[in-house]
Design a protein around this motif. Structure first.
Motif, PDB file in Angstrom:
ATOM      1  N   ARG A  52       2.141   2.020   7.748  1.00  0.00           N
ATOM      2  CA  ARG A  52       2.065   3.472   7.525  1.00  0.00           C
ATOM      3  C   ARG A  52       0.702   3.909   7.005  1.00  0.00           C
ATOM      4  O   ARG A  52       0.147   4.919   7.461  1.00  0.00           O
ATOM      5  CB  ARG A  52       3.147   3.904   6.542  1.00  0.00           C
ATOM      6  CG  ARG A  52       3.165   5.415   6.240  1.00  0.00           C
ATOM      7  CD  ARG A  52       4.155   5.735   5.144  1.00  0.00           C
ATOM      8  NE  ARG A  52       5.504   5.357   5.513  1.00  0.00           N
ATOM      9  CZ  ARG A  52       6.355   6.141   6.162  1.00  0.00           C
ATOM     10  NH1 ARG A  52       5.980   7.360   6.517  1.00  0.00           N
ATOM     11  NH2 ARG A  52       7.566   5.726   6.446  1.00  0.00           N
ATOM     12  N   HIS A  53       0.158   3.163   6.058  1.00  0.00           N
ATOM     13  CA  HIS A  53      -1.059   3.612   5.371  1.00  0.00           C
ATOM     14  C   HIS A  53      -2.295   2.750   5.672  1.00  0.00           C
ATOM     15  O   HIS A  53      -3.389   3.282   5.866  1.00  0.00           O
ATOM     16  CB  HIS A  53      -0.835   3.631   3.857  1.00  0.00           C
ATOM     17  CG  HIS A  53       0.266   4.534   3.413  1.00  0.00           C
ATOM     18  ND1 HIS A  53       0.254   5.890   3.621  1.00  0.00           N
ATOM     19  CD2 HIS A  53       1.443   4.257   2.772  1.00  0.00           C
ATOM     20  CE1 HIS A  53       1.348   6.439   3.123  1.00  0.00           C
ATOM     21  NE2 HIS A  53       2.079   5.471   2.607  1.00  0.00           N
ATOM     22  N   VAL A  71       0.890  -1.166   0.000  1.00  0.00           N
ATOM     23  CA  VAL A  71       0.000   0.000   0.000  1.00  0.00           C
ATOM     24  C   VAL A  71       0.925   1.212   0.000  1.00  0.00           C
ATOM     25  O   VAL A  71       1.569   1.520   1.002  1.00  0.00           O
ATOM     26  CB  VAL A  71      -0.926   0.016   1.229  1.00  0.00           C
ATOM     27  CG1 VAL A  71      -1.861   1.228   1.171  1.00  0.00           C
ATOM     28  CG2 VAL A  71      -1.735  -1.273   1.312  1.00  0.00           C
ATOM     29  N   ALA A  72       1.026   1.889  -1.145  1.00  0.00           N
ATOM     30  CA  ALA A  72       2.025   2.951  -1.281  1.00  0.00           C
ATOM     31  C   ALA A  72       1.666   3.855  -2.443  1.00  0.00           C
ATOM     32  O   ALA A  72       1.072   3.416  -3.428  1.00  0.00           O
ATOM     33  CB  ALA A  72       3.413   2.353  -1.514  1.00  0.00           C
ATOM     34  N   ASP A  73       2.048   5.133  -2.318  1.00  0.00           N
ATOM     35  CA  ASP A  73       1.864   6.069  -3.429  1.00  0.00           C
ATOM     36  C   ASP A  73       2.859   5.801  -4.545  1.00  0.00           C
ATOM     37  O   ASP A  73       2.529   5.856  -5.718  1.00  0.00           O
ATOM     38  CB  ASP A  73       2.010   7.511  -2.926  1.00  0.00           C
ATOM     39  CG  ASP A  73       0.769   7.999  -2.202  1.00  0.00           C
ATOM     40  OD1 ASP A  73      -0.350   7.795  -2.733  1.00  0.00           O
ATOM     41  OD2 ASP A  73       0.899   8.574  -1.106  1.00  0.00           O
ATOM     42  N   GLY A 106       4.195  -0.131   4.035  1.00  0.00           N
ATOM     43  CA  GLY A 106       2.972   0.642   3.900  1.00  0.00           C
ATOM     44  C   GLY A 106       1.767   0.055   4.599  1.00  0.00           C
ATOM     45  O   GLY A 106       0.776   0.759   4.829  1.00  0.00           O
ATOM     46  N   SER A 153      -2.774   2.289  -4.046  1.00  0.00           N
ATOM     47  CA  SER A 153      -2.466   3.566  -3.409  1.00  0.00           C
ATOM     48  C   SER A 153      -3.220   3.672  -2.089  1.00  0.00           C
ATOM     49  O   SER A 153      -4.258   3.030  -1.903  1.00  0.00           O
ATOM     50  CB  SER A 153      -2.863   4.721  -4.323  1.00  0.00           C
ATOM     51  OG  SER A 153      -4.278   4.810  -4.415  1.00  0.00           O
ATOM     52  N   PRO A 154      -2.724   4.470  -1.152  1.00  0.00           N
ATOM     53  CA  PRO A 154      -3.466   4.661   0.097  1.00  0.00           C
ATOM     54  C   PRO A 154      -4.887   5.168  -0.131  1.00  0.00           C
ATOM     55  O   PRO A 154      -5.820   4.759   0.565  1.00  0.00           O
ATOM     56  CB  PRO A 154      -2.608   5.681   0.852  1.00  0.00           C
ATOM     57  CG  PRO A 154      -1.226   5.468   0.334  1.00  0.00           C
ATOM     58  CD  PRO A 154      -1.399   5.135  -1.113  1.00  0.00           C
TER      59      PRO A 154
END
Length: 257
Positions: free
Chosen positions: A71-72, A5-7, A68, A19-20
């Protein structure tokens, strides 16, 4: 089945990332649709006991152990009060057991513990993320046991759920996972999980970077899965033939040697 899960994921993780923002929208779809997320262990326990499942049950799972997820994904899950299951490849996590080779930034053990404390079930995903059905018996046992031992050491209790790297398994692999102490395991197969599949071959649906909002709604409703995953299923059948041939050739070489 989620991965990163990351931009801006690394190229190796891009196709199987979300993406988040997309992840948050997908959780909102589950909430609006009245779905009830539960952990893999909770699903298996209900099926074993004959207990009732909640309304519109769904598993939210993450493979590998990307950074992620902490983080997300964790804040988004917490906002809805949703549980999930994280399957970690212990040799890819940052820390004393890192063997290298991870495709992107991975979790460290403090983050794994934080996820567990927040209600995320932590399961096994092997130690070094190999194709388990291509390993000899000794290496196969090591991959399952080493992963389980490290999670138990770091979290204070052994994991009970497992996910096969790449989704690849066989009767021999499933037996080894069971012998290592895991009580249920997830494959891929891009289909809905059914009790009749048995506790060591439960199916999942892949969520990708390319999975749009409408496609996600169809996935969780179980609609048009054949069309959505037609290419995946054809490739899976082809890969299965190739892997069986490779395994047979390896055994033949061993016999000659």
């Amino acid at each position: 089945m989620y991965h990163a899960v990351a931009d801006r994921p690394a190229p190796a993780a891009h196709a199987l990332s979300v993406s988040p923002g997309a992840f948050a929208r997908q959780l909102a779809v589950l909430a609006a649709g009245g779905y009830t997320p539960l952990t893999t262990a909770a699903l298996a326990a209900a099926w074993r006991s004959g207990g009732a499942l909640p309304r519109r049950p769904v598993l939210i799972t993450f493979d590998d152990g990307y950074e992620g997820v902490h983080r997300h994904a964790l804040p988004a899950l917490a906002a809805h009060g949703f549980p999930a299951t994280l399957f970690v490849s212990t040799g890819w996590l940052r820390g004393p057991y890192d063997t290298g080779g991870a495709p992107d930034a991975m979790l460290d053990w403090d983050q794994v513990r934080a996820l567990a404390a927040a209600g995320v079930e932590v399961g096994g995903h092997s130690h070094s993320h190999p194709q388990l059905d291509q390993l000899d018996d000794g290496r196969l046992r090591f991959e399952a046991l080493r992963c389980r031992e490290l999670v138990a050491e770091q979290l204070g209790g052994p994991p009970v759920s497992f996910a096969y790297p790449y989704g690849y398994s066989s009767r021999r692999v499933r037996g080894a996972v069971r012998a290592a102490g895991f009580t249920q395991a997830l494959a891929v197969a891009n289909g809905l999980a059914r009790r009749a599949q048995g506790p060591y071959a439960l199916r999942r649906l892949t969520v990708r970077r390319s999975t749009g909002d409408a496609a996600f709604e169809r996935l969780v409703e179980g609609r048009a899965l054949g069309r959505e995953f037609a290419v995946d299923r054809a490739l899976t059948r082809g890969y299965a033939v190739v892997r069986r041939a490779r395994r047979a050739a390896h055994l033949a070489r061993e016999a000659v040697g």
